[in-house]
Design a protein around this motif. Structure first.
Motif, short mmCIF file in Angstrom:
data_model
loop_
_atom_site.label_atom_id
_atom_site.label_comp_id
_atom_site.label_asym_id
_atom_site.label_seq_id
_atom_site.Cartn_x
_atom_site.Cartn_y
_atom_site.Cartn_z
N MET A 1 0.87 -1.38 0.06
CA MET A 1 0.01 -0.02 -0.01
C MET A 1 0.90 1.44 0.04
O MET A 1 1.93 1.30 0.64
CB MET A 1 -0.91 -0.06 1.15
N VAL A 2 0.42 2.19 -0.74
CA VAL A 2 1.26 3.42 -0.76
C VAL A 2 0.58 4.48 0.13
O VAL A 2 -0.69 4.66 0.06
CB VAL A 2 1.14 4.17 -2.28
N SER A 3 1.29 5.03 1.16
CA SER A 3 0.77 6.23 1.92
C SER A 3 1.49 7.54 1.63
O SER A 3 2.45 7.57 1.02
CB SER A 3 1.00 5.72 3.30
N GLY A 4 0.83 8.68 2.18
CA GLY A 4 1.38 9.83 2.10
C GLY A 4 0.23 10.96 1.84
O GLY A 4 -1.01 10.42 2.21
N VAL A 32 7.02 3.36 -9.96
CA VAL A 32 7.38 3.12 -8.66
C VAL A 32 8.21 1.67 -8.04
O VAL A 32 8.18 0.76 -8.60
CB VAL A 32 5.92 2.92 -7.75
N GLU A 33 9.20 1.82 -7.43
CA GLU A 33 10.12 0.78 -6.81
C GLU A 33 10.17 1.23 -5.23
O GLU A 33 10.22 2.48 -4.95
CB GLU A 33 11.53 0.93 -7.38
N LEU A 34 10.46 0.17 -4.65
CA LEU A 34 10.73 0.20 -3.34
C LEU A 34 12.26 0.25 -2.96
O LEU A 34 12.89 -0.76 -3.51
CB LEU A 34 9.97 -0.75 -2.47
N ILE A 45 19.28 3.74 -6.37
CA ILE A 45 18.40 4.05 -7.19
C ILE A 45 18.43 3.12 -8.20
O ILE A 45 19.40 2.68 -8.90
CB ILE A 45 18.25 5.39 -7.97
N PRO A 46 17.17 2.26 -8.35
CA PRO A 46 17.41 0.88 -9.36
C PRO A 46 17.74 1.66 -10.82
O PRO A 46 17.45 2.41 -11.25
CB PRO A 46 15.76 0.46 -9.31
N GLN A 47 18.37 0.86 -11.72
CA GLN A 47 19.12 1.02 -12.90
C GLN A 47 17.66 1.13 -13.95
O GLN A 47 17.60 2.18 -14.61
CB GLN A 47 19.58 -0.14 -13.46
#
Length: 114
Positions: A1-4, A32-34, A45-47
């Motif tokens: 779940m995304v919160s904010g 979106v990446e965790l 930061i993912p490639q």
């Protein structure tokens, strides 16, 4: 779940979703990446994210924060700066010097004394 802050207007299977801020325009999120914040405050930061925005692993970034508590990373432009030493300034002066004969001709053509 995304919160904010704000509300999520819709989530699609592709991972593209639109988040509406309270007093902001709609913001389209393309990926979106965790990631995990390391003990030293570092984030990798993912490639796939870097490639999607055209960044290489050594690109300089500006870090900004928002009133909502978001952290924004933006590409920074860095220009090399040369600090001129006295000999380098003298070199410029020599290269830009106008020969006396040419200076006299120009002043004569302008009707000024040499």
């Amino acid at each position: 779940m995304v919160s904010g802050a704000g509300s999520i207007a819709g989530i699609r299977r592709t991972g593209i979703w639109r988040k509406l801020q309270d007093n902001d325009e709609a913001c389209e999120v393309l990926s979106v990446e965790l990631v995990k914040l390391g003990k030293k405050g570092q984030v990798t930061i993912p490639q796939a994210i870097l490639r999607s925005v055209g960044l290489t692993g050594d690109a300089p970034l500006l870090v900004e924060t928002t009133a909502e508590g978001a952290i924004l990373l933006k590409p920074a432009v860095v220009y090399p700066v040369e600090i001129y030493s006295a000999p380098r300034v003298e070199e410029f002066e020599r290269e830009n010097a106008i020969p006396d004969a040419l200076q006299a001709r120009v002043l004569a053509a302008l009707g000024r004394d040499a």
